[in-house]
Scaffold this motif. Structure first.
Motif, PDB file in Angstrom:
ATOM      1  N   VAL A 203       0.858  -1.194   0.000  1.00 13.87           N
ATOM      2  CA  VAL A 203       0.000   0.000   0.000  1.00 13.87           C
ATOM      3  C   VAL A 203       0.895   1.246   0.000  1.00 13.87           C
ATOM      4  N   ASP A 204       0.522   2.219  -0.792  1.00  9.90           N
ATOM      5  CA  ASP A 204       1.223   3.505  -0.814  1.00  9.90           C
ATOM      6  C   ASP A 204       0.568   4.373   0.267  1.00  9.90           C
ATOM      7  N   VAL A 205       1.198   4.415   1.452  1.00 11.77           N
ATOM      8  CA  VAL A 205       0.612   5.144   2.585  1.00 11.77           C
ATOM      9  C   VAL A 205       1.152   6.574   2.569  1.00 11.77           C
ATOM     10  N   ARG A 206       0.253   7.533   2.436  1.00 10.23           N
ATOM     11  CA  ARG A 206       0.678   8.943   2.399  1.00 10.23           C
ATOM     12  C   ARG A 206       0.039   9.692   3.564  1.00 10.23           C
ATOM     13  N   CYS A 207       0.872  10.036   4.543  1.00  3.46           N
ATOM     14  CA  CYS A 207       0.353  10.729   5.725  1.00  3.46           C
ATOM     15  C   CYS A 207       0.743  12.201   5.677  1.00  3.46           C
ATOM     16  N   GLY A 208       0.037  13.005   6.488  1.00  2.37           N
ATOM     17  CA  GLY A 208       0.330  14.431   6.543  1.00  2.37           C
ATOM     18  C   GLY A 208      -0.128  15.175   5.300  1.00  2.37           C
ATOM     19  N   VAL A 209      -1.032  14.589   4.545  1.00  9.31           N
ATOM     20  CA  VAL A 209      -1.526  15.244   3.331  1.00  9.31           C
ATOM     21  C   VAL A 209      -3.028  14.956   3.194  1.00  9.31           C
ATOM     22  N   GLY A 210      -3.752  15.943   2.689  1.00  8.91           N
ATOM     23  CA  GLY A 210      -5.196  15.762   2.525  1.00  8.91           C
ATOM     24  C   GLY A 210      -5.575  15.595   1.060  1.00  8.91           C
ATOM     25  N   VAL A 211      -6.872  15.578   0.828  1.00 15.58           N
ATOM     26  CA  VAL A 211      -7.390  15.458  -0.540  1.00 15.58           C
ATOM     27  C   VAL A 211      -8.057  16.785  -0.886  1.00 15.58           C
ATOM     28  N   SER A 212      -7.683  17.369  -2.027  1.00 10.49           N
ATOM     29  CA  SER A 212      -8.319  18.658  -2.360  1.00 10.49           C
ATOM     30  C   SER A 212      -9.437  18.509  -3.382  1.00 10.49           C
ATOM     31  N   GLY A 213      -9.486  17.392  -4.103  1.00 13.04           N
ATOM     32  CA  GLY A 213     -10.600  17.228  -5.039  1.00 13.04           C
ATOM     33  C   GLY A 213     -10.543  15.905  -5.778  1.00 13.04           C
ATOM     34  N   VAL A 214     -11.649  15.599  -6.446  1.00 14.45           N
ATOM     35  CA  VAL A 214     -11.693  14.429  -7.327  1.00 14.45           C
ATOM     36  C   VAL A 214     -12.264  14.893  -8.652  1.00 14.45           C
ATOM     37  N   SER A 215     -11.893  14.195  -9.728  1.00 17.10           N
ATOM     38  CA  SER A 215     -12.479  14.560 -11.019  1.00 17.10           C
ATOM     39  C   SER A 215     -12.667  13.318 -11.873  1.00 17.10           C
ATOM     40  N   GLY A 216     -13.447  13.464 -12.926  1.00 19.77           N
ATOM     41  CA  GLY A 216     -13.735  12.353 -13.822  1.00 19.77           C
ATOM     42  C   GLY A 216     -14.800  12.791 -14.796  1.00 19.77           C
ATOM     43  N   ASP A 217     -15.169  11.866 -15.715  1.00 21.53           N
ATOM     44  CA  ASP A 217     -16.220  12.208 -16.665  1.00 21.53           C
ATOM     45  C   ASP A 217     -17.482  11.430 -16.317  1.00 21.53           C
ATOM     46  N   ASP A 218     -17.577  10.182 -16.845  1.00 24.35           N
ATOM     47  CA  ASP A 218     -18.733   9.362 -16.496  1.00 24.35           C
ATOM     48  C   ASP A 218     -18.560   8.704 -15.138  1.00 24.35           C
ATOM     49  N   ARG A 219     -17.315   8.686 -14.615  1.00 23.29           N
ATOM     50  CA  ARG A 219     -17.055   8.151 -13.280  1.00 23.29           C
ATOM     51  C   ARG A 219     -15.751   8.774 -12.761  1.00 23.29           C
ATOM     52  N   VAL A 220     -15.416   8.505 -11.508  1.00 21.11           N
ATOM     53  CA  VAL A 220     -14.207   9.114 -10.956  1.00 21.11           C
ATOM     54  C   VAL A 220     -12.969   8.572 -11.674  1.00 21.11           C
ATOM     55  N   ARG A 221     -12.002   9.463 -11.934  1.00 19.27           N
ATOM     56  CA  ARG A 221     -10.755   9.067 -12.618  1.00 19.27           C
ATOM     57  C   ARG A 221      -9.512   9.494 -11.849  1.00 19.27           C
ATOM     58  N   THR A 222      -9.601  10.665 -11.197  1.00 21.59           N
ATOM     59  CA  THR A 222      -8.408  11.252 -10.590  1.00 21.59           C
ATOM     60  C   THR A 222      -8.725  11.830  -9.208  1.00 21.59           C
ATOM     61  N   VAL A 223      -7.756  11.666  -8.298  1.00 19.15           N
ATOM     62  CA  VAL A 223      -7.837  12.331  -7.002  1.00 19.15           C
ATOM     63  C   VAL A 223      -6.663  13.301  -6.917  1.00 19.15           C
ATOM     64  N   THR A 224      -6.942  14.531  -6.518  1.00 20.31           N
ATOM     65  CA  THR A 224      -5.867  15.517  -6.348  1.00 20.31           C
ATOM     66  C   THR A 224      -5.631  15.737  -4.856  1.00 20.31           C
ATOM     67  N   LEU A 225      -4.370  15.595  -4.455  1.00 19.80           N
ATOM     68  CA  LEU A 225      -4.024  15.790  -3.040  1.00 19.80           C
ATOM     69  C   LEU A 225      -3.725  17.257  -2.760  1.00 19.80           C
ATOM     70  N   SER A 226      -3.702  17.608  -1.474  1.00 20.01           N
ATOM     71  CA  SER A 226      -3.484  19.016  -1.103  1.00 20.01           C
ATOM     72  C   SER A 226      -2.076  19.486  -1.456  1.00 20.01           C
ATOM     73  N   ASP A 227      -1.133  18.560  -1.698  1.00 22.90           N
ATOM     74  CA  ASP A 227       0.212  18.977  -2.135  1.00 22.90           C
ATOM     75  C   ASP A 227       0.313  19.037  -3.671  1.00 22.90           C
ATOM     76  N   GLY A 228      -0.818  18.890  -4.348  1.00 22.58           N
ATOM     77  CA  GLY A 228      -0.854  19.016  -5.810  1.00 22.58           C
ATOM     78  C   GLY A 228      -0.697  17.704  -6.559  1.00 22.58           C
ATOM     79  N   THR A 229      -0.324  16.624  -5.848  1.00 24.65           N
ATOM     80  CA  THR A 229      -0.161  15.326  -6.521  1.00 24.65           C
ATOM     81  C   THR A 229      -1.483  14.859  -7.116  1.00 24.65           C
ATOM     82  N   GLU A 230      -1.417  14.305  -8.328  1.00 25.50           N
ATOM     83  CA  GLU A 230      -2.624  13.728  -8.945  1.00 25.50           C
ATOM     84  C   GLU A 230      -2.486  12.210  -8.961  1.00 25.50           C
ATOM     85  N   LEU A 231      -3.506  11.520  -8.486  1.00 26.65           N
ATOM     86  CA  LEU A 231      -3.477  10.059  -8.404  1.00 26.65           C
ATOM     87  C   LEU A 231      -4.559   9.466  -9.296  1.00 26.65           C
ATOM     88  N   ASP A 232      -4.216   8.388 -10.033  1.00 19.28           N
ATOM     89  CA  ASP A 232      -5.241   7.659 -10.788  1.00 19.28           C
ATOM     90  C   ASP A 232      -6.161   6.953  -9.802  1.00 19.28           C
TER      91      ASP A 232
END
Ligand SMILES: Cc1cc2nc3c(=O)[nH]c(=O)nc-3n(C[C@H](O)[C@H](O)[C@H](O)COP(=O)(O)OP(=O)(O)OC[C@H]3O[C@@H](n4cnc5c(N)ncnc54)[C@H](O)[C@@H]3O)c2cc1C
Length: 394
Positions: A203-232
């Motif tokens: 598991v990729d455990v990332r502590c000390g960081v929050g989630v600033s948003g999610v995006s997608g079209d017909d369903r969720v595709r990406t999560v953006t963290l508060s440090d700007g990282t984008e995750l599939d």
């Protein structure tokens, strides 16, 4: 059309563990009057711990606490799929979702919790919470084909879902704003060992960081963290806690403050109203209010509430609080009242499994073990006796 039914007897609102345990305890205590369970779910009362474990991993679908015959044999009426909408404590009636009014002699509130959601998230398929059976099955169906999951919140539910999804072969990122998983419950030291366990399982455990948003079209595709990282992300699981299911009590006049406020036997602030389980905040031995969200607490409370309601003498009320969480092959168990602010003494650590005593004011107040069930249970007497920590460390 609304109807009125003077069912009387004892009406239990909620269709989970607390409802089932209360009904069972009533019949065990030889209460011979009418018992009605009112639930907003269509299922027979069922067990929730497997929802993030065996059910999610498709190892079982059967989590029913008691078969239908149990309720029939014990003359317990089940009104399923028709939740309570309001309570009138003067008229001693409940109004159900379909408008039916139900009278009661005593009412027991056992409505559990509602999972918190992140309001700023768009309403996209693929975003999940996990509190009930249908939610577990929905997540399981998507996990079947998903490649990437992001879990928001590394509390017990988030950690268990991470472990189950890894077992299903899904890549998992576990995101936690605190310095470690479970930090607010068990403290950072044990949280660090839990993070290590998850990292060892990929598991990729990332502590000390929050989630600033999610995006997608017909369903969720990406999560953006508060440090700007984008995750599939094909799946997002929001595990940021729950709040007591008390909205339906608005206007009842009942005292609600982080749950239904009760005395030390489950009596709420209006006559003939009681509360039990995750939704109930009971007075503790030192006059504070405590709301517990753990399985074994429910049966303990039923053994206290039911005799009080029936005017019977209660059995012994002393029990050492306990909960567990299964993550991979490691059973994490906590006995007593460990808190994040306690001094934590790690006495076993083999790189995966661990055991720690929790000290407050020189006294042992709890033990937390990961993979040491025998040693956890052996500490029970010392915790109950509030023994000096030196007795265990010596
Ligand atoms: C995924 C998951 C995993 C867990 N794992 C563990 C674990 O490993 N160890 C542990 O100690 N504990 C665990 N728990 C906690 C444990 O399951 C709870 O403490 C327990 O379920 C509490 O029972 P309850 O009856 O108070 O609430 P619930 O089981 O939530 O039941 C409440 C019921 O009331 C119904 N309801 C709500 N509002 C209304 C209404 N207005 N009218 C009628 N019905 C209503 C709900 O739909 C639900 O059926 C877990 C919980 C979850 C969700």
């Amino acid at each position: 059309m609304s109807t009125s039914e003077a069912s009387g007897g004892i009406v239990i609102v909620g269709g989970g563990l607390a409802a089932a345990r209360t009904a069972e305890q009533l019949r065990r205590s030889e209460y011979a009057g009418a018992i009605t369970i009112v639930s907003d779910e269509d299922h027979l009362p069922y067990d929730r711990p497997p929802l993030s474990k065996e059910v999610l991993r498709a190892e079982t679908d059967d989590v029913t606490l008691k078969p239908a015959e149990f309720y029939a044999d014990n003359d317990i009426t089940l009104r399923l799929g028709n939740g309570a909408r309001s309570l009138d404590t003067d008229a001693r009636t409940l109004t159900l979702a379909d408008g039916t009014t139900l009278g009661y002699d005593e009412v027991v509130i056992a409505t559990g919790l509602v999972p918190k959601r992140i309001r700023s998230f768009p309403d996209l398929p693929g975003i999940h919470v996990l509190r009930n059976f249908d939610e577990s099955m929905a997540l399981r169906r998507e996990a079947d084909t998903a490649r990437h999951a992001v879990i928001v919140g590394a509390g017990f539910i988030g950690c268990e879902v991470a472990a189950s999804l890894r077992k299903l072969g899904v890549d998992v990122v576990l995101v936690e704003p605190q310095p470690s998983p479970l930090a607010s419950v068990l403290g950072e030291k044990i949280g660090g060992l839990v993070a290590r366990l998850h990292r060892a399982e990929g598991v990729d455990v990332r502590c000390g960081v929050g989630v600033s948003g999610v995006s997608g079209d017909d369903r969720v595709r990406t999560v953006t963290l508060s440090d700007g990282t984008e995750l599939d992300a094909d799946i997002v699981v929001v595990g940021i806690g729950s709040h007591p299911a008390t909205d339906w009590l608005d206007g009842s006049g009942l005292e609600v403050d982080n749950g239904v406020v009760c005395d030390d036997v489950g009596r709420a602030s209006a006559p003939h109203v009681w509360a039990i389980g995750d939704v109930a905040s009971w007075r503790d031995t030192v006059g504070g209010q405590v709301r517990v969200e753990h399985w074994s607490n429910v049966a303990d409370q039923a053994r206290v509430l039911v005799p009080a309601m029936l005017g019977q003498k209660a059995a012994s009320t002393v029990s050492v609080p306990y909960f567990w969480s299964d993550q991979y092959d490691v059973k994490i168990q906590a006995l007593g009242e460990p808190e994040a602010t306690d001094t934590v003494h790690i006495v076993e650590d083999d790189g995966r499994k661990f055991l720690a005593y929790y000290e407050r004011d020189g006294v042992v107040v709890g033990v937390v073990g990961g993979g040491f069930p025998g040693k956890v249970m052996k500490t029970r007497a010392k915790i109950a006796a509030r023994a000096p920590i030196g007795d265990l460390l010596g």
